[in-house]
Design an enzyme around this catalytic site. Structure first.
Site, PDB file in Angstrom:
ATOM      1  N   GLN A  32       0.097  56.624  25.856  1.00  0.00           N
ATOM      2  CA  GLN A  32      -1.009  56.000  26.568  1.00  0.00           C
ATOM      3  C   GLN A  32      -1.532  56.908  27.679  1.00  0.00           C
ATOM      4  O   GLN A  32      -0.914  57.907  28.027  1.00  0.00           O
ATOM      5  CB  GLN A  32      -0.552  54.665  27.157  1.00  0.00           C
ATOM      6  CG  GLN A  32       0.680  54.781  28.062  1.00  0.00           C
ATOM      7  CD  GLN A  32       1.506  53.499  28.125  1.00  0.00           C
ATOM      8  OE1 GLN A  32       1.000  52.416  27.855  1.00  0.00           O
ATOM      9  NE2 GLN A  32       2.767  53.624  28.502  1.00  0.00           N
ATOM     10  N   HIS A  63       6.606  40.517  39.899  1.00  0.00           N
ATOM     11  CA  HIS A  63       8.010  40.861  39.661  1.00  0.00           C
ATOM     12  C   HIS A  63       8.969  39.758  40.095  1.00  0.00           C
ATOM     13  O   HIS A  63       9.940  39.477  39.400  1.00  0.00           O
ATOM     14  CB  HIS A  63       8.344  42.201  40.332  1.00  0.00           C
ATOM     15  CG  HIS A  63       7.679  43.354  39.648  1.00  0.00           C
ATOM     16  ND1 HIS A  63       6.972  44.325  40.309  1.00  0.00           N
ATOM     17  CD2 HIS A  63       7.577  43.660  38.321  1.00  0.00           C
ATOM     18  CE1 HIS A  63       6.495  45.198  39.429  1.00  0.00           C
ATOM     19  NE2 HIS A  63       6.831  44.815  38.225  1.00  0.00           N
ATOM     20  N   ASP A  87       8.385  50.741  35.099  1.00  0.00           N
ATOM     21  CA  ASP A  87       8.188  51.020  36.521  1.00  0.00           C
ATOM     22  C   ASP A  87       9.369  50.579  37.369  1.00  0.00           C
ATOM     23  O   ASP A  87       9.517  50.996  38.503  1.00  0.00           O
ATOM     24  CB  ASP A  87       6.890  50.354  37.015  1.00  0.00           C
ATOM     25  CG  ASP A  87       6.854  48.872  36.683  1.00  0.00           C
ATOM     26  OD1 ASP A  87       7.568  48.105  37.354  1.00  0.00           O
ATOM     27  OD2 ASP A  87       6.124  48.473  35.747  1.00  0.00           O
ATOM     28  N   ASP A 138      11.775  52.492  21.424  1.00  0.00           N
ATOM     29  CA  ASP A 138      10.836  51.459  21.020  1.00  0.00           C
ATOM     30  C   ASP A 138      11.539  50.096  21.056  1.00  0.00           C
ATOM     31  O   ASP A 138      12.557  49.907  20.389  1.00  0.00           O
ATOM     32  CB  ASP A 138      10.361  51.806  19.603  1.00  0.00           C
ATOM     33  CG  ASP A 138       9.330  50.820  19.086  1.00  0.00           C
ATOM     34  OD1 ASP A 138       9.080  49.796  19.763  1.00  0.00           O
ATOM     35  OD2 ASP A 138       8.789  51.086  18.003  1.00  0.00           O
ATOM     36  N   GLY A 139      10.983  49.168  21.835  1.00  0.00           N
ATOM     37  CA  GLY A 139      11.587  47.842  21.972  1.00  0.00           C
ATOM     38  C   GLY A 139      11.717  47.102  20.639  1.00  0.00           C
ATOM     39  O   GLY A 139      12.662  46.334  20.438  1.00  0.00           O
ATOM     40  N   ASP A 156       8.626  42.502  29.768  1.00  0.00           N
ATOM     41  CA  ASP A 156       7.670  42.915  30.801  1.00  0.00           C
ATOM     42  C   ASP A 156       6.767  43.984  30.196  1.00  0.00           C
ATOM     43  O   ASP A 156       6.935  45.173  30.436  1.00  0.00           O
ATOM     44  CB  ASP A 156       8.439  43.460  32.014  1.00  0.00           C
ATOM     45  CG  ASP A 156       7.493  43.948  33.104  1.00  0.00           C
ATOM     46  OD1 ASP A 156       6.286  43.655  33.035  1.00  0.00           O
ATOM     47  OD2 ASP A 156       7.976  44.641  34.024  1.00  0.00           O
ATOM     48  N   SER A 157       5.818  43.543  29.398  1.00  0.00           N
ATOM     49  CA  SER A 157       4.999  44.493  28.646  1.00  0.00           C
ATOM     50  C   SER A 157       3.612  44.612  29.250  1.00  0.00           C
ATOM     51  O   SER A 157       3.219  43.834  30.111  1.00  0.00           O
ATOM     52  CB  SER A 157       4.868  44.008  27.209  1.00  0.00           C
ATOM     53  OG  SER A 157       3.981  42.903  27.158  1.00  0.00           O
ATOM     54  N   PRO A 163       0.545  50.383  22.784  1.00  0.00           N
ATOM     55  CA  PRO A 163       1.974  50.382  22.450  1.00  0.00           C
ATOM     56  C   PRO A 163       2.636  48.995  22.486  1.00  0.00           C
ATOM     57  O   PRO A 163       3.651  48.787  21.833  1.00  0.00           O
ATOM     58  CB  PRO A 163       2.597  51.308  23.496  1.00  0.00           C
ATOM     59  CG  PRO A 163       1.572  51.555  24.539  1.00  0.00           C
ATOM     60  CD  PRO A 163       0.234  51.293  23.918  1.00  0.00           C
TER      61      PRO A 163
HETATM   62  N1  AG3 Z   1       2.974  44.143  33.011  1.00  0.00           N
HETATM   63  C1  AG3 Z   1       1.906  43.202  32.792  1.00  0.00           C
HETATM   64  C2  AG3 Z   1       0.582  43.774  33.038  1.00  0.00           C
HETATM   65  C3  AG3 Z   1      -0.561  43.056  32.456  1.00  0.00           C
HETATM   66  C4  AG3 Z   1      -1.777  43.563  33.114  1.00  0.00           C
HETATM   67  N2  AG3 Z   1      -2.928  43.334  32.325  1.00  0.00           N
HETATM   68  C5  AG3 Z   1      -4.138  43.654  32.760  1.00  0.00           C
HETATM   69  N3  AG3 Z   1      -4.307  44.063  33.977  1.00  0.00           N
HETATM   70  N4  AG3 Z   1      -5.142  43.530  31.940  1.00  0.00           N
HETATM   71  C6  AG3 Z   1       3.061  44.771  34.273  1.00  0.00           C
HETATM   72  C7  AG3 Z   1       4.228  45.663  34.390  1.00  0.00           C
HETATM   73  C8  AG3 Z   1       4.844  45.572  35.729  1.00  0.00           C
HETATM   74  N5  AG3 Z   1       6.225  45.841  35.699  1.00  0.00           N
END
Ligand code: AG3
Length: 276
Positions: A32, A63, A87, A138-139, A156-157, A163
């Site tokens: 990405q 979080h 992250d 890969d999860g 937490d995607s 991906p």
């Molecule tokens: N994961 C979810 C993010 C979704 C954001 N989508 C968007 N802005 N269109 C965040 C990862 C943090 N650990």
């Protein structure tokens, strides 16, 4: 004031622009496009494929809510799996529970982990926790493997494009079910009920095909598309809207508390109708 703006396009009809003072980093990883920028309103932000993932100013909301709701409704969350979350923000919150004995995290893109360590040290702070096993993998593949059993799984995607797309499927949830212990639960970040209504409804219906108990909760995340954001829990045994009696809440918190835990499960009518 700087006159640089970045544009975050969510749908053909909705775009958000952020005034920024700096682009700190930009790269194209094997998975990405990854950018780190300094925004005027929300501090430093991590952007993947043009979608903002974390901002310094409000990452605590997402979080805390993705981690503490399942971690506190389960009476003994000793073994945890995080899918994605490179992250480290979800891990940071999970690691605050003394019950935690082992946490596996499977992140597809090592560059996200590296960027977080370099640009978001407060978010990445638990990446050296001795209880952590970090898999750069890969999860989907990981979930097919012979891991676990886990008490809690947190997905937490990013959005279901690029991906993370295969993470929004019934096959994947079935595999997660099999990785869970007999009283385990999974929580999935399930997108905006307004802007990504189909993804949200799919997560709910897929989890219902696999888990006996499925519950939705919400939090308000200013930097995500329009604010209201959903999380969906699939559970084998425990209700996610109740804090387990034996548990105590780590402190301090900035968003999560006992009332928020309960209140997050109160859903507006239009969302209840989407789940019918
Ligand atoms: N994961 C979810 C993010 C979704 C954001 N989508 C968007 N802005 N269109 C965040 C990862 C943090 N650990």
């Amino acid at each position: 004031m700087s006159n640089y703006w970045i544009y975050e396009t969510h749908t053909p009809g909705y775009e958000v622009r952020w005034r920024i003072t700096d682009i700190l980093h930009q790269e194209t990883t094997p998975f990405q496009k990854l950018e780190v920028v300094e925004t005027v309103e929300f501090g430093r932000a991590l952007i993947l494929d043009g979608a903002l993932q974390i901002s310094e100013k409000d990452e605590f909301i997402y979080h805390e809510m993705i981690a503490h709701v399942p971690m506190l409704s389960h009476p003994h969350p000793n073994r945890v799996l995080i899918v994605g979350g490179g992250d480290g923000g979800t891990l940071r919150e999970v690691a605050r529970h003394p019950e935690l004995q082992l946490v596996d995290m499977v992140e597809i893109d090592e560059r996200v982990v590296e960027a977080s360590k370099r640009f978001f040290p407060q978010v990445a702070s638990a990446l050296n926790d001795p209880r952590l096993n970090l898999y750069i993998a890969d999860g989907i593949e990981f979930a097919r493997g012979n891991h676990g059993p886990y008490d809690v799984i947190i997905v937490d995607s990013s959005d279901p494009v690029g991906p993370a797309e295969p993470l929004f499927t019934v096959d994947f949830y079935r595999n997660l079910y099999n990785l869970l212990d007999e009283d385990g639960m999974v929580v999935v970040q399930s997108e905006s009920p307004l802007f990504f209504a189909d993804s949200f409804k799919n997560v709910y219906s897929f989890l219902n095909q696999v888990f006996p108990l499925v519950q939705v909760y919400m939090a308000f995340i200013p930097t995500y598309v329009s604010g209201p954001w959903t999380f969906t829990v699939g559970s084998k045994k425990y209700r996610a809207d109740e804090i387990a009696e034996n548990r105590s809440i780590p402190s301090p918190m900035k968003y999560y508390n006992r009332s928020i835990h309960k209140a997050a499960f109160a859903l507006p009518e239009f969302i209840l109708q989407m789940l019918e």
